[in-house]
Write a protein that holds these residues in place. Structure first.
Motif, PDB file in Angstrom:
ATOM      1  N   TRP A  25      42.444 -33.245  19.909  1.00 60.19           N
ATOM      2  CA  TRP A  25      41.514 -34.618  20.022  1.00 60.19           C
ATOM      3  C   TRP A  25      41.412 -35.622  21.207  1.00 60.19           C
ATOM      4  CZ3 TRP A  25      44.004 -39.525  19.228  1.00 60.19           C
ATOM      5  CH2 TRP A  25      43.108 -40.556  18.971  1.00 60.19           C
ATOM      6  N   THR A  29      39.648 -37.458  23.510  1.00 57.74           N
ATOM      7  CA  THR A  29      38.797 -39.290  23.559  1.00 57.74           C
ATOM      8  C   THR A  29      39.472 -39.769  23.986  1.00 57.74           C
ATOM      9  OG1 THR A  29      40.772 -38.510  21.205  1.00 57.74           O
ATOM     10  CG2 THR A  29      38.832 -38.666  21.063  1.00 57.74           C
ATOM     11  N   GLY A 224      41.236 -41.999   7.289  1.00 57.06           N
ATOM     12  CA  GLY A 224      40.319 -41.693   8.236  1.00 57.06           C
ATOM     13  C   GLY A 224      40.362 -41.849   9.590  1.00 57.06           C
ATOM     14  N   ARG A 225      39.382 -41.346  10.850  1.00 53.85           N
ATOM     15  CA  ARG A 225      38.809 -42.758  11.593  1.00 53.85           C
ATOM     16  C   ARG A 225      37.809 -42.057  12.889  1.00 53.85           C
ATOM     17  NH1 ARG A 225      43.550 -44.365  16.148  1.00 53.85           N
ATOM     18  NH2 ARG A 225      41.512 -45.014  17.241  1.00 53.85           N
ATOM     19  N   ASP A 227      36.069 -42.327  16.962  1.00 45.21           N
ATOM     20  CA  ASP A 227      35.932 -42.529  17.947  1.00 45.21           C
ATOM     21  C   ASP A 227      35.439 -41.899  18.024  1.00 45.21           C
ATOM     22  OD1 ASP A 227      39.006 -43.763  18.188  1.00 45.21           O
ATOM     23  OD2 ASP A 227      39.227 -42.265  16.912  1.00 45.21           O
ATOM     24  N   ARG A 236      40.632 -32.322  11.462  1.00 43.45           N
ATOM     25  CA  ARG A 236      41.498 -32.675  10.578  1.00 43.45           C
ATOM     26  C   ARG A 236      43.405 -32.816  10.778  1.00 43.45           C
ATOM     27  NH1 ARG A 236      43.869 -28.405   7.983  1.00 43.45           N
ATOM     28  NH2 ARG A 236      42.196 -27.651   7.350  1.00 43.45           N
ATOM     29  N   ASP A 241      44.937 -37.235   7.121  1.00 44.08           N
ATOM     30  CA  ASP A 241      44.216 -37.789   8.644  1.00 44.08           C
ATOM     31  C   ASP A 241      43.594 -36.973   9.320  1.00 44.08           C
ATOM     32  OD1 ASP A 241      44.672 -38.726  10.990  1.00 44.08           O
ATOM     33  OD2 ASP A 241      46.293 -38.495  11.827  1.00 44.08           O
ATOM     34  N   ARG A 243      39.745 -37.223  11.993  1.00 44.28           N
ATOM     35  CA  ARG A 243      39.525 -38.092  12.283  1.00 44.28           C
ATOM     36  C   ARG A 243      37.685 -37.591  12.823  1.00 44.28           C
ATOM     37  NH1 ARG A 243      44.278 -39.997  16.375  1.00 44.28           N
ATOM     38  NH2 ARG A 243      46.216 -40.338  14.187  1.00 44.28           N
ATOM     39  N   THR A 245      34.330 -38.300  15.650  1.00 47.17           N
ATOM     40  CA  THR A 245      33.714 -38.941  17.046  1.00 47.17           C
ATOM     41  C   THR A 245      32.479 -39.077  17.063  1.00 47.17           C
ATOM     42  OG1 THR A 245      33.712 -36.804  18.120  1.00 47.17           O
ATOM     43  CG2 THR A 245      35.760 -37.922  17.607  1.00 47.17           C
TER      44      THR A 245
END
Length: 499
Positions: A25, A29, A224-225, A227, A236, A241, A243, A245
């Protein structure tokens, strides 16, 4: 040997894989470009440790013991045992050095791909791609069982049970159906006005709108987030957690907004697998086609519905702060579903998207079955686009360099997108027998939709095969006609074609 010891060993493997996912990740990123070699070494080292544990004596001891004493396992334990043994049987004969080398090459290839995109020159990526194909071909004999071709081996890794013979037939039916719809549009359709779609909508405005939207759809930002990246993806790192994008274009809001909806579909899936499978190999999708069915269900199936945008368009207008206030709903909605041949897969419209996948499938199949060399790939790519879509890339950035997948060795993955699209349409057909989907979308009541998907797809992880999941959820195996019916109805409506 106790079940608790078996699960503890699997948890250690999962922790290593979570760390690898975090490194990957970061590499996509925020990692500095010059760090690629060192990152490749770190990823290779950790991959080696994970591989040692996945094929090591402690896991073998557990599998041997529970093969003879299966009755000592709980029901969940039996499911975990079955999936773990399948993975072990697939991996244990592969030399560790080969897996470490693979991880290093993939990391280096991603950096080469990013550089090649900047130069728009395939030659900057060609050596790395050749190495990725070489290492993949070296691994195929270890994976191969009774598959008819080398490419079938790769398909089976991403979509268990799938073969190129089946795909040739399904894709032929799909391609012919899409061509008929496109011909009907060309002959009788009234083209939507899209002149306003390139109006500026800032990244901040887009992000504000789409983060709220995907949260409503069911993506939990407490777990989650979101970016920015070069090529959108979801990953995952852990149960809590996940993520996602995207990339943004202030003159094309559809790129970022639909990209986030797509990745959030992946994320919702990851966040809603049954917790009883956490920290084991069962906590994953049974195939990439099933995973893609969830992202495409949200992005294209729901995201193409008039009822969806009847609720969301006023919210979108408010987020754009006046930019689209003079555009009425009908004009806006029709513009979203305008169809035209395009060069970029992730920017393709709902109708032409599967053709992009079929092109990649045919090229990959040729590469691994000995009918195409890497040096010939850019021209073959351009020729396919001219044949299938009537357009030809004028540089490699909008041609053969547009996808991240081959830099990560994901050969055999692309068909999953088309399979996922067909699965998604079939799931909608089944869902509509139980839920009034359009009424829910107009009200913005998305919970019943997510709950239906969790009940029939998300919760099971790898405890069921793709065929078992789809048949249980829809009452039949894969049927491309549901997608063709969906697209035919959608585009006749958008292009105002009277029956």
């Amino acid at each position: 040997m106790k079940e608790k010891e078996f699960l503890a060993e699997l948890a250690e493997i999962t922790l290593l894989n979570q760390t690898l996912a975090l490194l990957d990740w970061d590499s996509q990123t925020g990692m500095p470009e010059e760090a690629a070699t060192e990152r490749g070494e770190a990823s290779g080292y950790l991959s080696g440790l994970a591989f040692e544990k996945q094929t090591g004596p402690k896991l073998k001891e557990a599998l041997d013991y529970f093969s003879a004493h299966n009755d000592e396992l709980s029901e969940v334990g039996k499911t975990i045992f079955t999936v773990t043994k399948k993975d072990y049987d697939q991996l244990h004969a592969i030399p560790k050095e080969l897996m470490v080398e693979r991880s290093r090459l993939y990391s280096e290839a991603h950096t080469a791909w990013v550089k090649a995109r900047q130069s728009k020159n395939f030659a900057d990526f060609k050596p790395a791609l050749e190495e990725n194909i070489r290492i993949t071909k070296e691994l195929i004999p270890y994976y191969k069982k009774d598959e008819a071709t080398d490419y079938d081996v790769l398909l089976n890794l991403f979509e268990p049970g799938m073969t190129s013979a089946v795909l040739d037939e399904v894709f032929s039916e799909l391609r012919d159906g899409l061509v008929k719809i496109r011909q009907l549009i060309a002959q009788k359709g009234i083209t939507p006005d899209t002149s306003f779609k390139n109006r500026t909508m800032t990244t901040a405005q887009q992000k504000d709108f789409v983060k709220n939207l995907v949260a409503q759809l069911g993506f939990d930002f407490n777990r989650g987030r979101l970016d920015d990246t070069v090529h959108p993806f979801a990953t995952r790192l852990a149960h809590n957690d996940v993520r996602i994008t995207t990339r943004w274009n202030e003159q094309d809001f559809t790129m970022g907004i639909f990209g986030v909806i797509h990745e959030a579909g992946h994320g919702i899936y990851e966040q809603n697998m049954a917790g009883k499978y956490n920290m084991t190999p069962v906590y994953d999708a049974p195939s990439m086609g099933i995973h893609e069915s969830q992202s495409l269900f949200y992005e294209i199936i729901l995201g193409s519905k008039r009822s969806f945008w009847q609720k969301q368009y006023p919210i979108f207008q408010a987020a754009a702060e006046g930019t689209f206030d003079d555009i009425d709903f009908e004009a806006f909605y029709r513009s979203l579903k305008a169809t035209a041949a395009s060069l970029i897969r992730i920017e393709a419209d709902s109708l032409t998207y599967p053709l992009h996948i079929i092109i990649r499938y045919e090229l990959e199949k040729a590469l691994f079955n000995g009918d195409l060399t890497v040096a010939e790939l850019p021209k073959a790519w351009n020729d396919k686009y001219e044949e299938y879509l009537g357009i030809r890339p004028d540089n490699d950035l909008v041609g053969v360099l547009q996808d991240v997948h081959w830099s990560g060795g994901m050969f055999g993955y692309f068909p999953s997108y088309a399979l996922g699209y067909m699965y998604a349409a079939q799931l909608l057909h089944a869902m509509e027998k139980e839920l009034a989907i359009d009424n829910l979308l107009i009200k913005g009541d998305y919970a019943p939709i997510k709950n239906w998907l969790t009940e029939h797809i998300h919760q099971f992880g790898r405890s069921k095969t793709p065929n078992e999941l789809i048949k249980a959820a829809t009452g039949e195996t894969l049927n491309p006609q549901y997608l063709l019916n969906y697209l035919s109805e959608l585009y006749q409506n958008v292009y105002q074609i009277k029956a």
